[in-house]
Write an enzyme that holds these catalytic residues in place. Structure first.
Site, PDB file in Angstrom:
ATOM      1  N   GLY A  51       1.051  -0.669   0.112  1.00  0.00           N
ATOM      2  CA  GLY A  51       0.376  -0.553   0.039  1.00  0.00           C
ATOM      3  C   GLY A  51       0.965   1.200   0.517  1.00  0.00           C
ATOM      4  O   GLY A  51       1.808   1.011   0.774  1.00  0.00           O
ATOM      5  N   ARG A  93      10.282  -1.156  -4.758  1.00  0.00           N
ATOM      6  CA  ARG A  93       8.566  -1.094  -5.594  1.00  0.00           C
ATOM      7  C   ARG A  93       8.747  -0.257  -5.948  1.00  0.00           C
ATOM      8  O   ARG A  93       9.452   1.784  -6.053  1.00  0.00           O
ATOM      9  CB  ARG A  93       7.719  -1.641  -4.605  1.00  0.00           C
ATOM     10  N   ASP A 243      -1.491   4.840  -6.129  1.00  0.00           N
ATOM     11  CA  ASP A 243      -0.183   4.478  -5.857  1.00  0.00           C
ATOM     12  C   ASP A 243       1.043   6.081  -7.121  1.00  0.00           C
ATOM     13  O   ASP A 243       2.043   6.197  -5.965  1.00  0.00           O
ATOM     14  CB  ASP A 243       0.021   3.160  -6.496  1.00  0.00           C
ATOM     15  N   LYS A 254      -3.996  -0.075  -8.293  1.00  0.00           N
ATOM     16  CA  LYS A 254      -3.679  -1.541  -8.533  1.00  0.00           C
ATOM     17  C   LYS A 254      -4.599  -2.152 -10.133  1.00  0.00           C
ATOM     18  O   LYS A 254      -5.740  -1.579 -10.311  1.00  0.00           O
ATOM     19  CB  LYS A 254      -4.589  -2.404  -7.331  1.00  0.00           C
TER      20      LYS A 254
HETATM   21  O1  MRU Z   1       0.814  -4.089  -4.346  1.00  0.00           O
HETATM   22  P1  MRU Z   1      -0.020  -3.813  -3.194  1.00  0.00           P
HETATM   23  O2  MRU Z   1      -0.860  -3.857  -2.432  1.00  0.00           O
HETATM   24  O3  MRU Z   1       1.349  -2.060  -2.714  1.00  0.00           O
HETATM   25  O4  MRU Z   1      -1.290  -2.554  -3.867  1.00  0.00           O
HETATM   26  C1  MRU Z   1      -1.762  -1.034  -3.527  1.00  0.00           C
HETATM   27  C2  MRU Z   1      -2.131  -0.622  -3.963  1.00  0.00           C
HETATM   28  O5  MRU Z   1      -2.457  -0.709  -5.418  1.00  0.00           O
HETATM   29  C3  MRU Z   1      -3.599   0.650  -3.306  1.00  0.00           C
HETATM   30  O6  MRU Z   1      -4.580   0.486  -3.823  1.00  0.00           O
HETATM   31  C4  MRU Z   1      -2.481   1.507  -3.062  1.00  0.00           C
HETATM   32  O7  MRU Z   1      -1.276   1.640  -2.989  1.00  0.00           O
HETATM   33  C5  MRU Z   1      -3.459   3.014  -2.719  1.00  0.00           C
HETATM   34  S1  MRU Z   1      -2.840   2.300  -0.218  1.00  0.00           S
HETATM   35  C6  MRU Z   1      -3.496   3.740   0.898  1.00  0.00           C
END
Ligand code: MRU
Length: 352
Positions: A51, A93, A243, A254
């Site tokens: 996240g 990441r 993100d 996502k």
């Molecule tokens: O791969 P992830 O689980 O880190 O992806 C997270 C997301 O896409 C969330 O929707 C995004 O980071 C917003 S979190 C407040």
């Protein structure tokens, strides 16, 4: 029952970070003790913490941990050690800009300190900076919630969300889930549909877990059910996190988010994005400038250990997609609700 207060914190002794291992949820609630920047880099890469805001906080804490580790060394070696750890963390990441943002902020704090400062004093300052990033994120989540809840129509409100943008993804009550928690706190009736979120199931494993734990009415749906929910007017809005938000309002989130936005537009349902200011990246002019992470193909071929495709199947599975600004009804930030055209509203909100 109340919302989880974030899934990352300092250990009581201050020598380590503690995080709730998200790869084990919902089967087990295990808090990990992370003592080194390397261990945190592994935890971020493996999605033990994930996240956008949460990985920013995690990386900031990891920079502070690197400083603690090099504290007995001469000042130049101390600084080189911290810079080296920062580099490694930024590489874990690529899509969520909060990670690079937090690491840059930690390095700026170090570089701003006079060359004569003792490593021990600087290490303490970096610990404070990481704590400030955590505390500010907690407050930003609340503010996002306060602004976002004003978008809720008369109850009972029904919201469709994707992935996990809740307490597990932040230092507070989440971004997309923050208005939901606040509405729930105020006794309003809220119903959430959580997309399961293929392939790693952040929606069914994490969003459903944390909402249920807080007593919020939540129903998990396979991703492919979203079209029916929207067609049948069973949700009033789609509300997701981000993100990275580009300067023109394009949003990386996502994978699957873009499809939801297209569906929402087709069915005339508002599509909202909620994110803290730290997710806005004005250096990305548009979504085309955002690096999209691709993860190991075995996350698709061997879903949670079982063969879910032939072992040598070729896989195309980007972890994120970009929703064009024109499909976004409004963006909820800690500073208020941004409306199109986003180029102007984003610029104005950042300069306020
Ligand atoms: O791969 P992830 O689980 O880190 O992806 C997270 C997301 O896409 C969330 O929707 C995004 O980071 C917003 S979190 C407040």
């Amino acid at each position: 029952v109340s919302a989880l207060a974030g899934a990352i914190r300092w250990a009581p002794d201050g020598h380590a970070a503690e995080l709730l291992d998200q790869t084990l949820l919902p089967e087990a609630e295990v808090w990990l003790r992370i003592e080194t920047a390397d261990a945190m880099a592994e935890a971020i890469a493996a999605l033990r913490v994930r996240g956008a805001p949460a990985i920013g906080i995690a990386a900031a804490m990891a920079v502070a941990l690197a400083a603690k580790r090099h504290v007995a060394e001469p000042a130049d070696r101390f600084r080189a050690g911290v810079e080296h750890a920062a580099q490694r963390l930024v590489g874990t990441r690529p899509t969520a800009v909060n990670l690079a943002w937090a690491v840059d902020r930690m390095l700026a704090a170090m570089r701003a300190a006079p060359a004569t400062i003792e490593p021990a004093v600087l290490a303490a300052r970096l610990h404070e900076e990481a704590s400030a990033i955590l505390e500010e994120d907690r407050l930003m989540c609340r503010r996002i919630g306060e602004h976002g809840v004003t978008l809720f129509p008369a109850e009972p409100v029904s919201v469709l969300t994707h992935c996990n943008a809740g307490a597990l993804a932040t230092g507070g009550i989440g971004t997309a889930l923050a208005p939901i928690y606040i509405a729930h706190e105020r006794g309003r009736r809220v119903r959430v549909f959580a997309d399961e979120t293929r392939p790693l199931l952040q929606g069914s494993r994490l969003t459903t877990w944390e909402l249920q734990r807080a007593g919020v009415d939540v129903t998990v749906v396979p991703d492919s059910v979203a079209a029916l929910l929207l067609r049948d007017a069973r949700v009033h809005m789609v509300l997701v996190g981000a993100d990275r938000i580009a300067a023109n309002g394009d949003v990386a989130n996502k994978v699957g988010t873009y499809g939801l936005a297209v569906l929402a537009r087709h069915h005339g349902v508002p599509f909202y994005v909620a994110a803290p200011t730290s997710t806005i990246d004005v250096r990305s002019a548009s979504g085309r400038d955002i690096a999209i992470e691709e993860r190991d193909a075995d996350e698709v071929r061997r879903g949670f250990g079982r063969l879910t495709a032939p072992p040598a199947a070729s896989v195309y599975a980007p972890a994120f997609d970009v929703t064009p600004a024109e499909l976004i009804t409004a963006i909820v930030t800690d500073r208020g609700i941004l409306h199109p055209p986003y180029g102007g509203s984003i610029r104005q909100s950042l300069s306020a």
